[in-house]
Design an enzyme around this catalytic site. Sequence first.
Site, PDB file in Angstrom:
ATOM      1  N   GLN A  88      -6.397   9.205  48.019  1.00  0.00           N
ATOM      2  CA  GLN A  88      -6.522   8.241  47.158  1.00  0.00           C
ATOM      3  C   GLN A  88      -7.469   7.192  47.815  1.00  0.00           C
ATOM      4  OE1 GLN A  88      -5.958   7.981  43.254  1.00  0.00           O
ATOM      5  NE2 GLN A  88      -3.822   9.552  43.903  1.00  0.00           N
ATOM      6  N   TYR A 138       2.417  18.908  43.375  1.00  0.00           N
ATOM      7  CA  TYR A 138       0.963  18.864  43.552  1.00  0.00           C
ATOM      8  C   TYR A 138       0.484  17.416  44.334  1.00  0.00           C
ATOM      9  CZ  TYR A 138       0.677  20.378  38.692  1.00  0.00           C
ATOM     10  OH  TYR A 138       0.697  21.358  37.488  1.00  0.00           O
ATOM     11  N   ASP A 156       0.756  22.495  46.837  1.00  0.00           N
ATOM     12  CA  ASP A 156      -0.485  22.269  46.761  1.00  0.00           C
ATOM     13  C   ASP A 156      -0.723  23.400  46.923  1.00  0.00           C
ATOM     14  OD1 ASP A 156      -1.681  19.574  46.554  1.00  0.00           O
ATOM     15  OD2 ASP A 156      -3.049  21.140  47.542  1.00  0.00           O
ATOM     16  N   ASP A 195       1.557  14.481  39.645  1.00  0.00           N
ATOM     17  CA  ASP A 195       0.821  13.874  39.938  1.00  0.00           C
ATOM     18  C   ASP A 195      -0.541  14.663  39.816  1.00  0.00           C
ATOM     19  OD1 ASP A 195      -1.564  11.748  40.424  1.00  0.00           O
ATOM     20  OD2 ASP A 195      -1.262  11.779  42.409  1.00  0.00           O
ATOM     21  N   CYS A 201      -4.262  10.904  35.906  1.00  0.00           N
ATOM     22  CA  CYS A 201      -5.905  10.364  36.277  1.00  0.00           C
ATOM     23  C   CYS A 201      -6.299  10.312  34.666  1.00  0.00           C
ATOM     24  CB  CYS A 201      -5.845  10.517  37.382  1.00  0.00           C
ATOM     25  SG  CYS A 201      -5.985  12.186  36.861  1.00  0.00           S
TER      26      CYS A 201
END
Length: 464
Positions: free
Chosen positions: A295, A324, A345, A393, A420
């Site tokens: 992030q 993720y 991932d 996420d 997001c």
Amino acid sequence: MMQQKKFTGKVYLKKGQTIHVKIKRLGINGEGIGYYKKKIIFIPGALPKEFVKAKITESNRNYAKAKLLEIVEKSSQRVNPADHYDVGGIELEHLNYDAQLDFKRDVILQALEKFKPRGYEKIELRKTIGMDDPYHYRNKAAFQVRMTKTGKLIAGLYKPESHHLVDLPTFETQRKLTLEIIRKTLALMEKWHVCAYDERTNKGTVKTLVVREAFATKEAQLVFVTNERFIAHASEIAAELRNEFPQLVSVMQNYNPGKTSLVYGDETTRIFGRDYIIEKLGDVSFKLSARAFFQMNPIQTKKMYDEVKQALNLKQGEILVDAYCGVGTIGLYCGKEAGLVLGMDVISEAIADAKENAAMSGIKNVVYEEGDAKEIFAKWEKAGQKFDALVVDPPRTGLDDETIEVILRNKPKKFVYVSCNPSTLARNLVSLVSKYDVSYIQPIDMFPQTARTEAVVKLDLRPE
């Protein structure tokens, strides 16, 4: 007798035409929205309750876009922006910060009202968690590099919907160190005659400079993204940079030839120092390689992960799936109480970093696998692997239908969705609420001065 044409009620606007419009609201991208004789007009830079003069830049059947020319009546929420560049990433800088936080909550509400997941009217939509100082938070800069007609090297971002590069010697949402390293690197490229990439000829060396700074350790990494494998005088440039910036512990090259919209290519090599920098959140350390996702706002990231941890409320022995997972951030930060954390991932470097991050922090209750979420879920399901809690996420595209099907089949008791993108969140909820109730949605402002918002969503499995 000549027959008169029947008025259809449609408004035809010409490109270049000047109009006056009252702004009603903000759109999801932060642009002002008004109506000219019932036709919707999108005007970047305009705010609700303002009366503005604008010039039509694009006219379509059902809508038009316009450039703000003059604010005839100004909103009380308008402020003087710290930056005056025409680039993305600061599209709300002219709106006071409290109003930005209200807008980001409202964007989620608009998405819920559009997709209408069952029971959306009763969902608790909390106030947005903001920052005390909504500037200087971006720990990473990825600036394109080009040469002007006068032979000067510049680095920055493109104007919206264009390939006109805006030089950014300052940028108030960016960390000071990242900008200083970029400016010094440009000067050294000029000194050593290192060529910038030219889109028209598809020739030249350096396309992009990427600098990331760790908030906790103050370490920095520079990545040259190049069109060619060889960077002239790379070692000399790295040595001079290191002399001026002792925080710079990693200088890398990423090879990404040809015209592409992707920042990175698949091949990354070291020029100087380590392959990574180290960041910390709480007492968990994270090793960040060049392409690893982390992030961009560590201050808000900790707040967000604290919200995730509280929503999961993990108990001893419970099994958590971190979908993720990236470099393992959420699972490592939130899963210490779990009996086992299973992460996945698609990026191999991220999985390698996640494993090392767990080792660095002495966390042993984790297993990571490389692969697409739906494929890994299917593999675990076939092997009979059960799990008690799930945190997802996903990217801005949200969860795909196959992943949602796996979740609904496995029915984890505890489920937290980190979003997001309000639109894909609301669309995913349409399916997820078939078996889950949305306890609450907590918006978090990860990107002040922009129209982007993130949210932590707590979902409760309904008893059958």
